[in-house]
Design an enzyme around this catalytic site. Structure first.
Site, mmCIF file in Angstrom:
data_model
loop_
_atom_site.group_PDB
_atom_site.id
_atom_site.type_symbol
_atom_site.label_atom_id
_atom_site.label_comp_id
_atom_site.label_asym_id
_atom_site.label_seq_id
_atom_site.Cartn_x
_atom_site.Cartn_y
_atom_site.Cartn_z
ATOM 1 N N HIS A 76 14.413 -20.729 -30.958
ATOM 2 C CA HIS A 76 14.400 -19.415 -31.602
ATOM 3 C C HIS A 76 13.845 -19.484 -33.018
ATOM 4 C CE1 HIS A 76 17.000 -16.772 -28.874
ATOM 5 N NE2 HIS A 76 16.670 -17.850 -28.192
ATOM 6 N N ASP A 117 16.885 -12.031 -35.523
ATOM 7 C CA ASP A 117 16.966 -12.372 -34.102
ATOM 8 C C ASP A 117 18.036 -11.468 -33.478
ATOM 9 O OD1 ASP A 117 17.674 -13.620 -31.633
ATOM 10 O OD2 ASP A 117 16.808 -15.494 -32.355
ATOM 11 N N THR A 171 12.639 -13.327 -29.003
ATOM 12 C CA THR A 171 11.916 -14.591 -28.821
ATOM 13 C C THR A 171 11.465 -14.796 -27.378
ATOM 14 O OG1 THR A 171 14.051 -15.645 -28.560
ATOM 15 C CG2 THR A 171 13.026 -15.853 -30.711
ATOM 16 N N ASN A 199 8.845 -20.869 -25.111
ATOM 17 C CA ASN A 199 7.898 -21.492 -26.052
ATOM 18 C C ASN A 199 6.960 -22.447 -25.339
ATOM 19 O OD1 ASN A 199 8.899 -20.390 -28.628
ATOM 20 N ND2 ASN A 199 10.763 -21.427 -27.975
ATOM 21 N N SER A 200 7.507 -23.264 -24.469
ATOM 22 C CA SER A 200 6.656 -24.198 -23.728
ATOM 23 C C SER A 200 5.659 -23.433 -22.865
ATOM 24 C CB SER A 200 7.503 -25.117 -22.841
ATOM 25 O OG SER A 200 8.268 -25.980 -23.648
HETATM 26 C C1 UDX Z 1 15.301 -22.277 -25.371
HETATM 27 C C2 UDX Z 1 15.482 -21.818 -23.936
HETATM 28 O O1 UDX Z 1 15.868 -22.847 -23.086
HETATM 29 C C3 UDX Z 1 14.285 -21.090 -23.403
HETATM 30 O O2 UDX Z 1 14.445 -20.716 -22.061
HETATM 31 C C4 UDX Z 1 14.038 -19.885 -24.229
HETATM 32 O O3 UDX Z 1 12.943 -19.165 -23.721
HETATM 33 C C5 UDX Z 1 13.843 -20.306 -25.669
HETATM 34 O O4 UDX Z 1 14.904 -21.117 -26.130
HETATM 35 P P1 UDX Z 1 14.102 -24.752 -25.070
HETATM 36 O O5 UDX Z 1 14.875 -25.028 -23.840
HETATM 37 O O6 UDX Z 1 14.170 -25.753 -26.126
HETATM 38 O O7 UDX Z 1 14.395 -23.299 -25.678
HETATM 39 O O8 UDX Z 1 12.582 -24.626 -24.550
HETATM 40 P P2 UDX Z 1 11.265 -24.050 -25.176
HETATM 41 O O9 UDX Z 1 11.368 -22.585 -25.390
HETATM 42 O O10 UDX Z 1 10.185 -24.476 -24.285
HETATM 43 O O11 UDX Z 1 11.128 -24.740 -26.595
HETATM 44 C C6 UDX Z 1 10.971 -26.098 -26.766
HETATM 45 C C7 UDX Z 1 10.139 -26.351 -28.022
HETATM 46 O O12 UDX Z 1 10.275 -27.709 -28.372
HETATM 47 C C8 UDX Z 1 8.654 -26.070 -27.825
HETATM 48 O O13 UDX Z 1 8.134 -25.414 -28.938
HETATM 49 C C9 UDX Z 1 8.053 -27.457 -27.694
HETATM 50 O O14 UDX Z 1 6.731 -27.570 -28.203
HETATM 51 C C10 UDX Z 1 8.993 -28.292 -28.505
HETATM 52 N N1 UDX Z 1 9.037 -29.675 -28.011
HETATM 53 C C11 UDX Z 1 9.572 -29.955 -26.792
HETATM 54 C C12 UDX Z 1 8.498 -30.675 -28.794
HETATM 55 O O15 UDX Z 1 7.985 -30.421 -29.885
HETATM 56 N N2 UDX Z 1 8.572 -31.952 -28.350
HETATM 57 C C13 UDX Z 1 9.110 -32.286 -27.163
HETATM 58 O O16 UDX Z 1 9.128 -33.475 -26.844
HETATM 59 C C14 UDX Z 1 9.633 -31.250 -26.358
#
Ligand code: UDX
Length: 457
Positions: A23, A113, A135, A352-353
Site C-alpha cells: 500500500h 488510504d 491501491t 502491484n506485481s
Molecule cells: C498486498 C496484497 O497481497 C495484494 O493482493 C494487494 O493487491 C496489495 O497488497 P503483496 O502481497 O506484497 O501486497 O503483493 P504486491 O501487491 O504484488 O506487492 C509486492 C511488491 O513487492 C511489488 O511492488 C514488488 O515489486 C515488490 N517485490 C516483491 C520486490 O521488490 N521484491 C521481491 O522480491 C518481491
C-alpha cells in the site's frame, strides 16, 4: 524561475498510507508524480514504520503519526489494531495538521488510504480537500462496493456472479474475503469499510489506468469522483519523464542484488521468475509442488522465497537445482521483470506485481493466494489475455504437472506468441496512460488544477 514564481504557495498534500509495503509503494509513487508537477508532499508514516524501514525517498519529507503501536504491533489482531489506529491516528493526524499549519507549511489536501476511512473526516474538520487513494483495481473496488451497498448479497449462493462492468465471475474469481467472509472477518470488514465516509472525499484515486478497466471505471465514476492515475510503476520503466524515478525508494526487505548478475548470464526470455509478494504464506505442500514443477520444466528459474518461508522448501532442493535455479530472499523485482532474460512470471497476482508485469510486458502464470488476487488472475487470463491462471486441485493445491502446463502455455508455441503479443500491447497502453496527455496524466492534471485554484497565492 522568477522570484514571484518561487514564492508562490505550492499546493501541499499530506499523504497517509496504510503501513504495509503493497500500500505504501503506490502512494509514494503517486506522490513522486505530484511532486514532479510542483506539488509539495509530506508523507505521514506511523512511528513504527518510520523506525523500521530500510530507506525513505530523498525527495519527499516525512512526518510521523501514531497507530498506537509505536514499538510494533506484534501479534495484535486486525480488529483491535484498526480500532486503536482510528483512535490514536485521528488525534495524531489532527495534531500533525496543526503543527504543519503553525510552522508555515499548511496542508491543502489529505490523500489517504481508505483502509483508514476516518482520515477524510479529520481532513474535512480541518477544512481541507480529501482524496481517497484505492491501491487495488477498479474491478475489485466495484465488487467490494456492491457488497458494501448490499447489491451483491453474501454469502454468495449462485455459481456465477454478475457484477456490472465485469465479465461473469465464478466463485473462485471473487476476492477471497467476499468468497469466504469467515476466513478473515476482519479483512472482509476492512475492504468494505473503504467506502465508509467516501462520499466526503473530493477525489477518489485508483491505481489503475482507464484503458485497462474502461467499463467498470465508467460505472464507478457515475457514483464517486473516481480518477484512475496509474500504473504507479516507477516512471523510468514507463514514460521516463521522471529521470530519478527508478525505484520505489522504500523497501521493508533487503534485496539480494546479486541475482542481476546471474540473470546477465542467461539468454533472452529463458528464465521463469517466481514471487508471491511480501505477505503470502504458502502451504508446505504447495511449495513442494511448485518446486517440483520448476524442476520438471528444466528451465532456468529465479525464485523469491522470503526467509520466513524457506523452511518449506523440499530438502536438498537448492543443491539439486543449483545448475538451473537461484533462490533469493528478496530481489529488486522491477529490475528483474525488466530484464530481457525473463520469459514469464509465476505470480500471486498482488495488484502491484500485476501492474508491474503489465507495465513491463511480462506474461504471467497466476497462482493467486488470497484477497484481490483471484480477481486479478481472472482478468489477466480472460480479459487482458496476457497469461494463464493455474488450476488448483480439490485440495486447493496447484500441482506440479499444472505448473509445467502453464509455463509451457505462456513460454512456448502459438499460445505463447499470442500471450506475448498481448503483453506488448498492454505495456504500450500502460506507458501511454501516464505519459503526457495520457488518461492518467490528464486525471492528475485535473487534480492539480483544483488544488492550484484553492491554494492561497
Ligand atoms: C498486498 C496484497 O497481497 C495484494 O493482493 C494487494 O493487491 C496489495 O497488497 P503483496 O502481497 O506484497 O501486497 O503483493 P504486491 O501487491 O504484488 O506487492 C509486492 C511488491 O513487492 C511489488 O511492488 C514488488 O515489486 C515488490 N517485490 C516483491 C520486490 O521488490 N521484491 C521481491 O522480491 C518481491
Amino acid at each position: 524561475m522568477d522570484n514571484r514564481e518561487e514564492n508562490r504557495h505550492k499546493p501541499h498534500c499530506l499523504v497517509l498510507p496504510f503501513p504495509i509495503q503493497g500500500h505504501i509503494n503506490p502512494m509514494l509513487q503517486f506522490s513522486k508524480r505530484l511532486s514532479h508537477k510542483g506539488i509539495r508532499i509530506t508523507l505521514a508514516a506511523t512511528k513504527h514504520l518510520f523506525k523500521t524501514t530500510q530507506q525513505f525517498s530523498g525527495s519527499i519529507s516525512v512526518e510521523t503519526i501514531s497507530d498506537g503501536f509505536d514499538e510494533g504491533k506484534a501479534d495484535v489482531d486486525l480488529d483491535p489494531y484498526l480500532a486503536r489506529f482510528e483512535q490514536v491516528g485521528t488525534e495524531t493526524l489532527s495534531e500533525l495538521l496543526d503543527k504543519l499549519r503553525d510552522s508555515g507549511r499548511p496542508v491543502d489536501c489529505v490523500i489517504y488510504d481508505p483502509f483508514l476511512p476516518w482520515a477524510v473526516v479529520v481532513a474535512k474538520k480541518h477544512g481541507l480537500v480529501g482524496a481517497a487513494f484505492f491501491t487495488q483495481s477498479s474491478s475489485v473496488n466495484s465488487i467490494y462496493y456492491n457488497v458494501y451497498k448490499g447489491q451483491l448479497k453474501v454469502p454468495l449462493l449462485d455459481k456465477e456472479i454478475a457484477v456490472a462492468g465485469l465479465p461473469l465471475l465464478e466463485i473462485s474469481d471473487v476476492p477471497s474475503f467476499v468468497r469466504d467472509q469467515d476466513s478473515h472477518p476482519g479483512s472482509f470488514e476492512l475492504v468494505l469499510n473503504q467506502f465508509r465516509n467516501v462520499e466526503e472525499a473530493d477525489f477518489v484515486f485508483v491505481n489503475s489506468f482507464y484503458e485497462l478497466e474502461e467499463e467498470v471505471t465508467d460505472l464507478m465514476a457515475k457514483i464517486l469522483p473516481v480518477k484512475t492515475i496509474g500504473p504507479t510503476t516507477p516512471s523510468m520503466y514507463l514514460d521516463k519523464r521522471l529521470t530519478e524515478d527508478k525505484d520505489y525508494d522504500l523497501s521493508i526487505f533487503k534485496p539480494v542484488n546479486s541475482c542481476m548478475k546471474w540473470l546477465e548470464e542467461r539468454t533472452n526470455k529463458s528464465v521463469i521468475y517466481v514471487s508471491f509478494g511480501s505477505m503470502a504464506k504458502l502451504e508446505g505442500e504447495q511449495m513442494e509442488e511448485l518446486a517440483l514443477g520448476l524442476k520438471m520444466t528444466n528451465k532456468y528459474f529465479l525464485w523469491v522465497v522470503r526467509s520466513s518461508e524457506e523452511s518449506k522448501l523440499p530438502k536438498s532442493f537448492v543443491q539439486e537445482t543449483q545448475e538451473k535455479g537461484l533462490i533469493v530472499s528478496w530481489c529488486p523485482q522491477l529490475e528483474v521483470l525488466a530484464h530481457d532474460a525473463i520469459g514469464c512470471f509465476i505470480t500471486h497476482c498482488g495488484w502491484n506485481s500485476t501492474l508491474e508485469a503489465l507495465s513491463l510486458g511480462v506474461p504471467m502464470v497466476a497462482v493467486p493466494w488470497w484477497s484481490d488476487q483471484s480477481t486479478n488472475a481472472k482478468l489477466v487470463m480472460d480479459v487482458w489475455k496476457m497469461g494463464i491462471r493455474a488450476r488448483p486441485d480439490v485440495k486447493d493445491i496447484v500441482g506440479r504437472e499444472e505448473i509445467v502446463r502453464c509455463i509451457k502455455h505462456v513460454m512456448e508455441g502459438e499460445e505463447g506468441n499470442e500471450v506475448r503479443k498481448n503483453a506488448k500491447k498492454w505495456r504500450e497502453l500502460a506507458r501511454k496512460a501516464v505519459d503526457e496527455g495520457g488518461s492518467s496524466d490528464r486525471n492528475i492534471q485535473e487534480f492539480l488544477s483544483t488544488l492550484e485554484s484553492i491554494a492561497p497565492k
